[in-house]
Write a protein that holds these residues in place. Structure first.
Motif, PDB file in Angstrom:
ATOM      1  N   GLY A  80      14.007  -1.450 -36.834  1.00 50.44           N
ATOM      2  CA  GLY A  80      15.200  -2.302 -36.727  1.00 50.44           C
ATOM      3  C   GLY A  80      15.524  -3.017 -38.023  1.00 50.44           C
ATOM      4  O   GLY A  80      16.651  -2.968 -38.517  1.00 50.44           O
ATOM      5  N   ASN A  81      14.534  -3.706 -38.595  1.00 48.20           N
ATOM      6  CA  ASN A  81      14.808  -4.472 -39.800  1.00 48.20           C
ATOM      7  C   ASN A  81      14.655  -3.627 -41.067  1.00 48.20           C
ATOM      8  O   ASN A  81      15.290  -3.896 -42.074  1.00 48.20           O
ATOM      9  CB  ASN A  81      13.871  -5.687 -39.865  1.00 48.20           C
ATOM     10  CG  ASN A  81      14.449  -6.775 -40.722  1.00 48.20           C
ATOM     11  OD1 ASN A  81      15.655  -6.995 -40.712  1.00 48.20           O
ATOM     12  ND2 ASN A  81      13.610  -7.457 -41.479  1.00 48.20           N
ATOM     13  N   LYS A  99      17.777  -1.981 -42.157  1.00 48.44           N
ATOM     14  CA  LYS A  99      18.669  -2.978 -42.785  1.00 48.44           C
ATOM     15  C   LYS A  99      18.198  -3.263 -44.213  1.00 48.44           C
ATOM     16  O   LYS A  99      19.017  -3.384 -45.129  1.00 48.44           O
ATOM     17  CB  LYS A  99      18.673  -4.261 -41.941  1.00 48.44           C
ATOM     18  CG  LYS A  99      19.547  -5.380 -42.479  1.00 48.44           C
ATOM     19  CD  LYS A  99      21.013  -5.014 -42.508  1.00 48.44           C
ATOM     20  CE  LYS A  99      21.837  -6.111 -43.168  1.00 48.44           C
ATOM     21  NZ  LYS A  99      23.110  -5.594 -43.687  1.00 48.44           N
ATOM     22  N   ASP A 108      20.412  -2.753 -47.538  1.00 50.17           N
ATOM     23  CA  ASP A 108      20.578  -3.836 -48.524  1.00 50.17           C
ATOM     24  C   ASP A 108      20.162  -3.366 -49.917  1.00 50.17           C
ATOM     25  O   ASP A 108      20.809  -3.707 -50.914  1.00 50.17           O
ATOM     26  CB  ASP A 108      19.726  -5.052 -48.125  1.00 50.17           C
ATOM     27  CG  ASP A 108      20.348  -5.820 -46.971  1.00 50.17           C
ATOM     28  OD1 ASP A 108      21.465  -5.475 -46.566  1.00 50.17           O
ATOM     29  OD2 ASP A 108      19.706  -6.762 -46.466  1.00 50.17           O
ATOM     30  N   TRP A 138      11.689  -4.782 -54.796  1.00 47.94           N
ATOM     31  CA  TRP A 138      12.192  -5.672 -53.740  1.00 47.94           C
ATOM     32  C   TRP A 138      12.073  -4.988 -52.371  1.00 47.94           C
ATOM     33  O   TRP A 138      11.584  -5.600 -51.410  1.00 47.94           O
ATOM     34  CB  TRP A 138      13.663  -6.017 -54.040  1.00 47.94           C
ATOM     35  CG  TRP A 138      14.319  -6.836 -52.969  1.00 47.94           C
ATOM     36  CD1 TRP A 138      14.314  -8.193 -52.844  1.00 47.94           C
ATOM     37  CD2 TRP A 138      15.071  -6.349 -51.837  1.00 47.94           C
ATOM     38  NE1 TRP A 138      14.991  -8.577 -51.715  1.00 47.94           N
ATOM     39  CE2 TRP A 138      15.476  -7.462 -51.084  1.00 47.94           C
ATOM     40  CE3 TRP A 138      15.438  -5.083 -51.385  1.00 47.94           C
ATOM     41  CZ2 TRP A 138      16.225  -7.355 -49.904  1.00 47.94           C
ATOM     42  CZ3 TRP A 138      16.187  -4.972 -50.212  1.00 47.94           C
ATOM     43  CH2 TRP A 138      16.567  -6.095 -49.491  1.00 47.94           C
ATOM     44  N   GLU A 145      10.043  -6.131 -49.016  1.00 51.59           N
ATOM     45  CA  GLU A 145      10.770  -6.404 -47.769  1.00 51.59           C
ATOM     46  C   GLU A 145      10.259  -5.533 -46.623  1.00 51.59           C
ATOM     47  O   GLU A 145      10.150  -5.996 -45.482  1.00 51.59           O
ATOM     48  CB  GLU A 145      12.281  -6.167 -47.967  1.00 51.59           C
ATOM     49  CG  GLU A 145      12.956  -7.175 -48.859  1.00 51.59           C
ATOM     50  CD  GLU A 145      12.839  -8.609 -48.360  1.00 51.59           C
ATOM     51  OE1 GLU A 145      13.112  -8.849 -47.177  1.00 51.59           O
ATOM     52  OE2 GLU A 145      12.462  -9.488 -49.169  1.00 51.59           O
ATOM     53  N   LYS A 171       4.936  -6.701 -41.246  1.00 50.54           N
ATOM     54  CA  LYS A 171       4.105  -7.837 -40.843  1.00 50.54           C
ATOM     55  C   LYS A 171       4.706  -8.530 -39.612  1.00 50.54           C
ATOM     56  O   LYS A 171       3.993  -8.858 -38.660  1.00 50.54           O
ATOM     57  CB  LYS A 171       3.992  -8.832 -42.016  1.00 50.54           C
ATOM     58  CG  LYS A 171       2.964  -9.907 -41.764  1.00 50.54           C
ATOM     59  CD  LYS A 171       2.713 -10.728 -43.009  1.00 50.54           C
ATOM     60  CE  LYS A 171       1.556 -11.682 -42.732  1.00 50.54           C
ATOM     61  NZ  LYS A 171       1.195 -12.461 -43.900  1.00 50.54           N
ATOM     62  N   THR A 172       6.024  -8.735 -39.643  1.00 49.82           N
ATOM     63  CA  THR A 172       6.689  -9.364 -38.495  1.00 49.82           C
ATOM     64  C   THR A 172       6.459  -8.549 -37.229  1.00 49.82           C
ATOM     65  O   THR A 172       6.303  -9.111 -36.142  1.00 49.82           O
ATOM     66  CB  THR A 172       8.214  -9.479 -38.767  1.00 49.82           C
ATOM     67  OG1 THR A 172       8.392 -10.132 -40.013  1.00 49.82           O
ATOM     68  CG2 THR A 172       8.923 -10.258 -37.690  1.00 49.82           C
ATOM     69  N   SER A 173       6.446  -7.219 -37.397  1.00 51.38           N
ATOM     70  CA  SER A 173       6.251  -6.351 -36.222  1.00 51.38           C
ATOM     71  C   SER A 173       4.781  -6.215 -35.844  1.00 51.38           C
ATOM     72  O   SER A 173       4.455  -5.562 -34.845  1.00 51.38           O
ATOM     73  CB  SER A 173       6.820  -4.952 -36.498  1.00 51.38           C
ATOM     74  OG  SER A 173       8.132  -5.032 -36.933  1.00 51.38           O
TER      75      SER A 173
END
Lengths: 430, 308
Positions: free
Chosen positions: A386-387, A390, A394, A412, A416, A422-424
């Motif tokens: 999902g991210n 994106k 970007d 970069w 990212e 990490k968030t997942s």
């Protein structure tokens, strides 16, 4: 008066409870009319009226006749709607029995705990050997098969042969360098652009992952602990390879190989421009076959070949799954219906060009022409995308809209992607 | 007969009347609690919790972590300023176009009924249809807008209205104005028609010209309805999601991203419900503070005017 207040309070609470229950269990109420009769909710992404949809509906009606206790309730939605409805549906406990999806969603929906483990079913399925192993692998997470490959298709380079011949170009570019050189020449001679690309939408990361594969790098590599990490910033060679991809994008724009407006094109615009002959080449899937009927004049000279590459030939391999959901109340019936959708008869009649079955062959440029490229196909890694998609969009915007340095953008993006992993909860810290 | 008498003694007529009234409002209360109060409270609670849909291991009390994440997002300030620009320009544009067309349609000329019907069309077109149609019309490759502008010499080459960072936000705002101003037209027209004609005629007889009549007589009469219209549209526009999403999805490179788009991205693309809830709560809070302040100032002013 106290009794009256208590009575009203009870009514109020009952009402709220009923409202919440009815919101959460909408699926049940749409269910079974008579005892023994089962309704399967099936969400599809086809466009109403397209040939495949008409043929599919006929075959599904036939399936219902042969299985009189099964009703198939089809909901026609676009992919964005399916995605959002599935995300909210899984959270709220209100999902269909089966649904179409995109390969990018597999790990996302699996991470939400929504997808049924189909490993056992498929292992016992007689037809398993007729399904491409690469397609099954693309839908496997932690050794569990969480989706069934419904459509499989590599991306190929489509070429308007006549447009090239008219300007004296006899060779289709095979490498990025040739593409830039011929594209520049083409623009100088005709004022037109040779090549098509997308800067936004679901297509942009798909194109980009193909280019990364052509440079031999992955956006997320699996570690020994089963978790994933982008390793470009840990490995100078990988960083250099990723940098080349972003430099390639800049070269395409700067040398006028692609239209500068392509910086913000989505897939619909890109496909329409190719179908109408606005430019001569595009890396795209075999759904463009449909454009032969809508744009017969401009599509009659189209040939199919290998996309131009950097270091090695590679392309994006899209595996579109059918999901069966854990919350389905009829998993056996849903699995049986899924077998029908993947059967030789169904696949031959509905989508012989992009079938995952090895025993269904369409001997045309739209069938074998694309199927042959499956060997060099790469898919998204089995991590929540999902991210990350994106992040990739970007990064592309930074390079082609902001003119930032390719190496800085590659660094970069690497950071990212790791933040997103990490968030997942799937980042390898090793 | 006897039991009826007992009942009469137990509940007075007033009590029965109140009972019936309360019973009748129960459905409304259920819907208000279920569809507004509950989600609102849930959003506020989730804004202080770690909620990630794809990573269930992340959970528990977050304190202000979600708020910090939102405020330190590199695109937050841009989204905030885009939201302010988009909202103010939209409402100002809608009001100006709405007022001009309402005044024009208030004149009793031949065919005015037809034009009154015609002007409402943009407002009844579904957002998705209008958004996609404008997207095609504005296309730099085959859009009719570029073609016409080139023909009449306004531009020398096609402009990528929605694809350039400099023009995208203003273009989406213009399309939003196009769609929403008929609502102002209809409302202001209704208000204009309620102004007694003899006052305007009296002013004309006294020598007030058209602009003076408008500024001194007509405009003050429209003040109340204008304030309601503007107030409503400030809220509707600032929380609008669909127009921006359909036309640009917040791009190119965040040039049109507004706070509602950012909320959607947090929730449906990053699956970070905690951050989405924090940003939603901030938006609700900011708007509540804005409106409470406005009404407080208005109240203080009207009080002080009353004392004078």
């Amino acid at each position: 008066m106290k009794k009256l207040t208590s009575f009203i309070t009870v009514i109020l609470l009952l009402g709220v409870s009923l409202l919440l229950i009815s919101c959460g269990k909408a699926n049940e109420s749409s269910g079974d009319k008579n005892e023994g009769e089962i309704t399967l909710e099936y969400w599809v992404g086809w466009s109403p009226g397209e040939e495949n949809a008409i043929e599919s509906k006929k075959l599904i009606e036939q399936y219902e006749k042969e299985n009189p206790n099964i009703n198939i309730n089809i909901q026609e939605l676009n992919y964005d709607m399916i995605h959002d409805k599935l995300v909210t549906g899984i959270t709220a406990g209100d999902v269909p029995d089966l649904s179409w999806g995109l390969g990018e969603w597999v790990a996302d929906l699996n991470g939400m705990g929504g997808l049924m483990d189909l490993t056992g079913y498929v292992n016992e399925w007689n037809d398993k050997e007729n399904i491409q192993q690469s397609s099954l692998d693309a839908l496997t997470i932690n050794d569990k098969l969480v989706g069934l490959p419904y459509q499989t298709g590599a991306r190929a380079l489509l070429v308007h042969e006549n447009m090239l011949k008219d300007t004296g170009i006899n060779k289709v570019p095979e490498t990025w360098d040739e593409l830039i050189r011929i594209g520049k020449e083409y623009n100088e001679n005709t004022g037109k652009y040779l090549y098509g690309m997308t800067g936004t939408s679901v297509r942009a990361p798909q194109e980009m992952i193909g280019y990364f594969a052509q440079q031999g790098v992955e956006i997320a590599s699996e570690s020994e602990n089963g978790k994933f990490r982008n390793t470009w910033n840990d490995n100078p060679k990988e960083l250099e390879a990723a940098t080349k991809v972003f430099a390639f994008y800049q070269d395409l724009i700067e040398n006028k190989v692609v239209d500068p407006n392509a910086k913000t094109w989505d897939w619909e615009t890109a496909d329409t421009n190719f179908a109408t002959g606005t430019y001569a080449m595009e890396v795209v899937g075999n759904w463009m076959q449909e454009r032969e009927s809508s744009n017969p004049e401009t599509m009659k000279d189209v040939s199919v070949t290998v996309p131009p590459y950097g270091e090695e030939p590679a392309t994006f391999l899209e595996v579109k799954p059918i999901f069966i959901f854990k919350q389905s109340e009829h998993p056996e019936e849903a699995w049986k219906f899924a077998q029908f959708l993947l059967s030789k008869e169904f696949q031959e009649k509905v989508q012989s060009a992009n079938t995952p079955r090895t025993d269904v062959v369409e001997d045309t440029k739209w069938g074998n022409g694309f199927k042959d490229l499956g060997e060099i196909g790469v898919s998204f890694p089995p991590v929540p995308m999902g991210n990350i998609t994106k992040n990739m969009e970007d990064a592309l915007a930074k390079v082609i809209q902001n003119n930032e340095k390719p190496k800085e953008v590659a660094k970069w993006l690497s950071d990212e992607i790791n933040k997103s992993l990490k968030t997942s909860g799937v980042l390898s810290e090793d | 007969m006897g039991s009826k008498n007992i009942k009469r003694q137990k509940y007075s007529r007033e009590q029965q009347r109140r009972f019936t009234a309360m019973l009748l409002i129960i459905p409304s209360i259920i819907f208000l609690v279920g569809l507004i109060a509950y989600p609102l409270v849930k959003v506020v609670i989730d804004s202080f919790r770690l909620v990630n849909l794809t990573n269930v291991a992340v959970s528990g009390f977050a304190g202000f972590e979600n708020y910090v994440k939102v405020l330190t997002n590199e695109h937050f300030q841009k989204a905030l300023s885009n939201t302010v620009i988009w909202t103010l320009l939209s409402v100002i544009g809608e009001f100006i176009f709405g007022m001009i067309t309402a005044v024009a349609l208030n004149n009793q000329v031949k065919g005015v009924g037809f034009f009154r019907s015609l002007i409402i069309i943009p407002f009844v077109v579904p957002v998705v249809v209008a958004g996609l149609t404008w997207e095609w019309m504005l296309s730099p490759d085959f859009g009719i807008i570029n073609y016409l502008f080139e023909k009449i010499g306004l531009i020398s080459e096609s402009v990528n209205w929605l694809g350039e960072k400099e023009t995208a936000l203003l273009t989406v705002t213009f399309v939003n104005i196009w769609r929403s101003f008929p609502f102002y037209t209809v409302t202001l027209l209704a208000a204009l028609q309620s102004i007694p004609h003899d006052i305007i005629e009296a002013a004309a007889v006294d020598g007030a010209n058209a602009p003076k009549r408008f500024m001194k007589i007509i405009f003050p009469q429209l003040k109340s309805v204008s304030m309601v219209l503007i107030g409503m549209h400030l809220i509707w526009t600032s929380i609008n999601f669909d127009y921006v999403w359909v036309m640009t999805e917040g791009g190119p490179f965040y040039a049109t991203e507004t706070l509602p788009v950012q909320i959607y991205r947090y929730a449906m693309k990053q699956y970070d419900v905690g951050a989405a809830s924090a940003l939603s709560t901030m938006m609700i809070g900011l708007m509540t503070i804005g409106f409470v302040t406005y009404f407080y100032i208005k109240k203080v002013r009207s009080k002080s005017e009353g004392i004078k």
